[in-house]
Each structure stands twice: as structure tokens, then as C-alpha cells.
Design an enzyme around this catalytic site. Structure first.
Site, PDB file in Angstrom:
ATOM      1  N   LYS A   1      13.895  -7.459   8.298  1.00  0.00           N
ATOM      2  CA  LYS A   1      14.422  -8.677   7.661  1.00  0.00           C
ATOM      3  C   LYS A   1      15.918  -8.448   7.467  1.00  0.00           C
ATOM      4  O   LYS A   1      16.451  -8.509   6.354  1.00  0.00           O
ATOM      5  CB  LYS A   1      13.678  -8.922   6.329  1.00  0.00           C
ATOM      6  CG  LYS A   1      13.971 -10.258   5.669  1.00  0.00           C
ATOM      7  CD  LYS A   1      13.349 -11.451   6.389  1.00  0.00           C
ATOM      8  CE  LYS A   1      13.820 -12.763   5.743  1.00  0.00           C
ATOM      9  NZ  LYS A   1      13.386 -13.957   6.491  1.00  0.00           N
TER      10      LYS A   1
ATOM     11  N   TYR B   1       6.622   0.897  -1.264  1.00  0.00           N
ATOM     12  CA  TYR B   1       5.476   1.618  -1.808  1.00  0.00           C
ATOM     13  C   TYR B   1       5.884   2.854  -2.606  1.00  0.00           C
ATOM     14  O   TYR B   1       5.150   3.302  -3.473  1.00  0.00           O
ATOM     15  CB  TYR B   1       4.543   2.062  -0.671  1.00  0.00           C
ATOM     16  CG  TYR B   1       3.588   1.008  -0.190  1.00  0.00           C
ATOM     17  CD1 TYR B   1       4.055  -0.190   0.336  1.00  0.00           C
ATOM     18  CD2 TYR B   1       2.219   1.217  -0.244  1.00  0.00           C
ATOM     19  CE1 TYR B   1       3.177  -1.150   0.801  1.00  0.00           C
ATOM     20  CE2 TYR B   1       1.328   0.259   0.223  1.00  0.00           C
ATOM     21  CZ  TYR B   1       1.818  -0.921   0.740  1.00  0.00           C
ATOM     22  OH  TYR B   1       0.943  -1.868   1.199  1.00  0.00           O
TER      23      TYR B   1
ATOM     24  N   ASP C   1       1.909  -3.305   6.523  1.00  0.00           N
ATOM     25  CA  ASP C   1       0.652  -3.562   5.801  1.00  0.00           C
ATOM     26  C   ASP C   1       0.205  -4.997   6.046  1.00  0.00           C
ATOM     27  O   ASP C   1      -0.939  -5.266   6.406  1.00  0.00           O
ATOM     28  CB  ASP C   1       0.878  -3.318   4.306  1.00  0.00           C
ATOM     29  CG  ASP C   1      -0.371  -3.619   3.482  1.00  0.00           C
ATOM     30  OD1 ASP C   1      -1.461  -3.174   3.890  1.00  0.00           O
ATOM     31  OD2 ASP C   1      -0.246  -4.297   2.449  1.00  0.00           O
TER      32      ASP C   1
ATOM     33  N   ASP D   1      -2.924  -6.514   8.861  1.00  0.00           N
ATOM     34  CA  ASP D   1      -4.086  -7.332   8.474  1.00  0.00           C
ATOM     35  C   ASP D   1      -4.104  -8.629   9.280  1.00  0.00           C
ATOM     36  O   ASP D   1      -5.149  -9.080   9.736  1.00  0.00           O
ATOM     37  CB  ASP D   1      -4.046  -7.690   6.979  1.00  0.00           C
ATOM     38  CG  ASP D   1      -4.878  -6.733   6.128  1.00  0.00           C
ATOM     39  OD1 ASP D   1      -4.967  -5.537   6.507  1.00  0.00           O
ATOM     40  OD2 ASP D   1      -5.433  -7.150   5.099  1.00  0.00           O
TER      41      ASP D   1
HETATM   42  C1  IPM Z   1      -3.926  -0.331   3.899  1.00  0.00           C
HETATM   43  C2  IPM Z   1      -4.308  -0.739   2.517  1.00  0.00           C
HETATM   44  C3  IPM Z   1      -3.533   0.109   1.519  1.00  0.00           C
HETATM   45  C4  IPM Z   1      -2.052  -0.137   1.745  1.00  0.00           C
HETATM   46  C5  IPM Z   1      -3.889  -0.133   0.049  1.00  0.00           C
HETATM   47  C6  IPM Z   1      -5.377   0.050  -0.196  1.00  0.00           C
HETATM   48  C7  IPM Z   1      -3.090   0.724  -0.872  1.00  0.00           C
HETATM   49  O1  IPM Z   1      -4.089  -2.096   2.329  1.00  0.00           O
HETATM   50  O2  IPM Z   1      -4.142   0.850   4.255  1.00  0.00           O
HETATM   51  O3  IPM Z   1      -3.414  -1.168   4.641  1.00  0.00           O
HETATM   52  O4  IPM Z   1      -1.501  -1.099   1.231  1.00  0.00           O
HETATM   53  O5  IPM Z   1      -1.440   0.650   2.462  1.00  0.00           O
HETATM   54 MG    MG Z   2      -3.450  -3.120   4.055  1.00  0.00          MG
END
Ligand code: IPM
Ligand code: MG
Length: 372
Positions: free
Chosen positions: A204, A147, A261, A265
Site C-alpha cells: 500500500k 502482528y 493473512d 483467506d
Molecule cells: C492464519 C490465522 C492466524 C493469523 C491467526 C489465528 C492468529 O488467521 O494463520 O492465517 O492471523 O496469522
Molecule cells: Mg488467517
């Protein structure tokens, strides 16, 4: 009535989409909690993301970062939406505002708890028996890695013609310094001590150099300071599989920014809805709290958004920034109680939820505020 002795200043960043709607519910709940606890909460609203681009041209105006730094805690709702979607590297994006404030506040540790609310068991796409005992904390490194590594594009790259492209090359870099790995490893081990004492460090290392350094540093910190905690190395592709195969095996998952990230999710779906997941981002200064879900532009303004992840983020704020553990426990209890009584927003309703138990954003916030 005399003014409360303790008072906290909270910087509110409603952002985009459903952000303003769920922020209003958080304020409502904090107001009623403040009255019971005799604590004053004052709010200082600022622009972030698409709303900030529209108003100022920048996704993170200087004033917003200044207000965030000056506050006792920051509560962020969500940013982004199709209006600001672009692949043009010269156009501002709402996400830059989020990344900018994470970096600007030095929020290197992102804590994302994943727990199952018993009455929502059926909302998960996994069979209920796989959810037995699921209670994990993802500790995601938040200010390093892909990032924030060097990135760019180059035109006229030699040999590109043979690839049939236009001669353009783009790159992102995954980069970690030892000190970045050390401090996030400590956050994870410390969190594990207050839980089941198990850390899966996810990397990894069979391919990536940054992961090999990650693994070595995590082991060094572990041996020197946290030998009482159990440490397991796991490759990220295996973790993605294990999260679905046997999610109850995890206590704390420690991982770098991008892996965290993606895995968070994935893990959120164990609960059935992204609308239930809170997060805390901690560093050395002001901390930031935000739901893990996005701005849901498709339902913005309809009054149906689930405010519970936002309210659970408030719970984390009470705990980590204000040391108000009893109040946090009470808020958590009230939220569980509302769910136990069958109240649902649309996203967490099941086919057998009676229609009169499916309520909107404001009604859900009212229920929680009243019960407090
Ligand atoms: C999260 C989101 C963010 C990230 C995006 C919106 C930049 O997906 O907070 O997980 O990737 O960190
Ligand atoms: Mg995210």
C-alpha cells in the site's frame, strides 16, 4: 524387520477444535508412508493454544517451544475457539501461542499454495471458467508488521472527551526492517524461479511508509539477484479485486503479514473450501506445517472435519523438510485420485454428490493411507 535407516522426529501440535481429529489422520498417513518408504517417523506431541491455556495457563508453554525446536519438523493442526475468546488484554488467547511459536522458531516465510482440484471446481463460488489455470503461491511475511509491532492502550488521552469516548486510545504499529523485507523477497523470487517466474509484490505504497520501504527493497533485491524473474507492483486493494476478477494472472504473490493473512483467506475461496489449503512456514531452523483453516469448533468431535488440508501440509513437510519429493508426489497423487473417484467430506460435497460418497474424517484418512 530391521529398523529404517532414516528416521525423522515430528513435533505434533494438535491444538483445539477439530485439531486432534485431523492430527490422527496425519499420523495414520505418515505411518503408512513410512512403511512403504522405509523411513521412520516418530511423534512428540505438545500443547498449544486453548488446550495449553487450560492445562498450564499459557498458550505456549516453554516445553512446547523446546520440543518444537528439537524436532525435525513441526505439524500443527489448528488453535482457538469461543471458549477462549476475550477482548480483555490481560487474558491469554490461543492465537498468542501460534504467534509465539512462529516468532520462537523464526518462521518468517509462510508459503500458501492455492491450486484448484479439477473435481472440486463446482465447489467454488466463482464460475468455473474463471478458475482455468489458477495456480498461485502466496508468500506471506510472518514475523513482522502489524502482528509484532508496538501496541498498547493509553487512558486519559487529551482531547478524547470531545470524541465522546472514555478517553482510551489503542494502537498497533506496522513496522518493517530492511533485512526482513530482503529475506522474504528472496523467498518469493526463489519460489518463482521454480514456477512461472512471475512475482506480484503487494503493498500500500500510496499511503504507508512501511510499504514504500517494502517496494524499494523488493526492487533492489530483484535488480541485484533476480532480474530473470518478472516483478509487478500491485496495491493491496487492487489485488483483492484482481483475485476475484482474474485469479489466473497470479503466480507468486509476495506480501507483508497482515495483507497476506487477508488475501490468503480470500484466495482460498477460489478452491471452494478452506479445507483444502495447506501451508508451510519456513525460517532458518525447524519448519512448521499447518492447514490454513481454523479449528472449526462448531464441528469439533463430530468426525466430519476434512483432513485433506492437513494431509497436504504433510505433503509440504515431506518436500521442504525431508527432501522426500517422490513420496510427496505420491501423496499428492493419491489425494487427487480419491477426489477423482468422487469421495468427499461434507465441506467439499456438492448437491449432486451421492450420499454414499460423503464420508467422515477417519474414512477419508483411511482411503488415503490404504492407497499409499
Ligand atoms: C492464519 C490465522 C492466524 C493469523 C491467526 C489465528 C492468529 O488467521 O494463520 O492465517 O492471523 O496469522
Ligand atoms: Mg488467517
Amino acid at each position: 524387520m530391521s529398523a529404517p535407516e532414516t528416521s525423522y522426529r515430528i513435533c505434533l501440535l494438535p491444538g483445539d477444535g477439530i485439531g486432534p481429529e485431523i492430527t490422527a489422520e496425519a499420523v495414520k498417513v505418515l505411518d503408512s508412508l513410512g512403511a512403504v518408504e522405509d523411513v521412520g517417523f516418530t511423534f512428540d506431541e505438545a500443547l498449544l493454544g486453548g488446550a495449553a491455556i487450560d492445562a498450564t495457563g499459557s498458550p505456549l508453554p516453554d516445553e512446547t517451544l523446546a520440543k518444537a525446536k528439537a524436532a525435525d519438523a513441526v505439524l500443527l493442526a489448528a488453535i482457538g475457539g469461543p471458549k477462549w475468546d476475550t477482548t480483555d488484554p490481560d487474558q491469554p488467547r490461543p492465537e498468542q501461542g501460534l504467534l509465539g511459536i512462529r516468532k520462537g522458531l523464526g518462521l518468517y516465510a509462510n508459503l500458501r499454495p492455492v491450486r484448484i482440484f479439477a473435481p472440486l471446481r463446482d465447489a467454488s463460488s466463482l464460475k468455473p471458467e474463471f478458475l482455468e489455470g489458477v495456480d498461485m503461491l502466496i508468500v506471506r511475511e510472518l514475523t513482522g508488521g502489524l502482528y509484532f509491532g508496538a501496541r498498547g492502550r493509553e487512558t486519559g488521552v487529551a482531547g478524547a472527551a470531545t470524541g465522546g469516548g472514555a478517553g482510551m486510545r489503542a494502537f498497533d504499529t506496522m513496522e518493517y526492517h530492511e533485512y526482513e523485507i530482503e529475506r522474504i523477497a528472496r523467498s518469493a523470487f526463489e519460489a518463482a524461479r521454480g514456477r512461472r517466474g512471475l512475482v506480484h509484490s503487494v503493498d500500500k505504497a500510496n499511503v504507508l511508509e512501511s510499504s514504500r520501504l517494502w517496494r524499494a527493497v523488493v526492487h533492489r533485491v530483484h535488480a541485484a539477484e533476480f532480474a530473470d524473474v518478472e516483478l509487478v507492483d500491485q496495491l493491496v486493494d487492487n489485488t483483492a479485486m484482481q483475485l476475484i476478477r482474474n485469479p489466473a494472472q497470479f503466480d507468486v504473490i509476495l506480501t507483508e503479514n497482515m495483507f497476506g493473512d487477508i488475501l490468503s483467506d480470500e484466495a482460498s475461496m477460489l478452491t471452494g473450501s478452506l479445507g483444502m489449503l495447506a501451508s508451510a512456514s519456513l525460517g532458518d531452523g525447524t519448519a512448521l506445517y499447518e492447514p490454513s483453516h481454523g479449528s472449526a469448533p462448531d464441528i469439533a468431535g463430530l468426525g466430519v472435519a476434512n483432513p485433506l488440508a492437513m494431509l497436504l501440509s504433510v505433503e509440504m513437510m515431506l518436500r521442504y523438510s525431508f527432501a522426500m519429493d517422490a513420496a510427496a508426489d505420491r501423496l499428492a497423487g493419491v489425494i487427487s485420485g480419491v477426489l477423482d473417484d468422487g469421495w468427499r467430506t461434507r465441506d467439499i460435497a456438492s448437491p449432486d454428490t451421492p450420499a454414499d460418497r460423503i464420508i467422515g474424517t477417519i474414512a477419508m484418512g483411511d482411503l488415503v493411507a490404504e492407497r499409499l
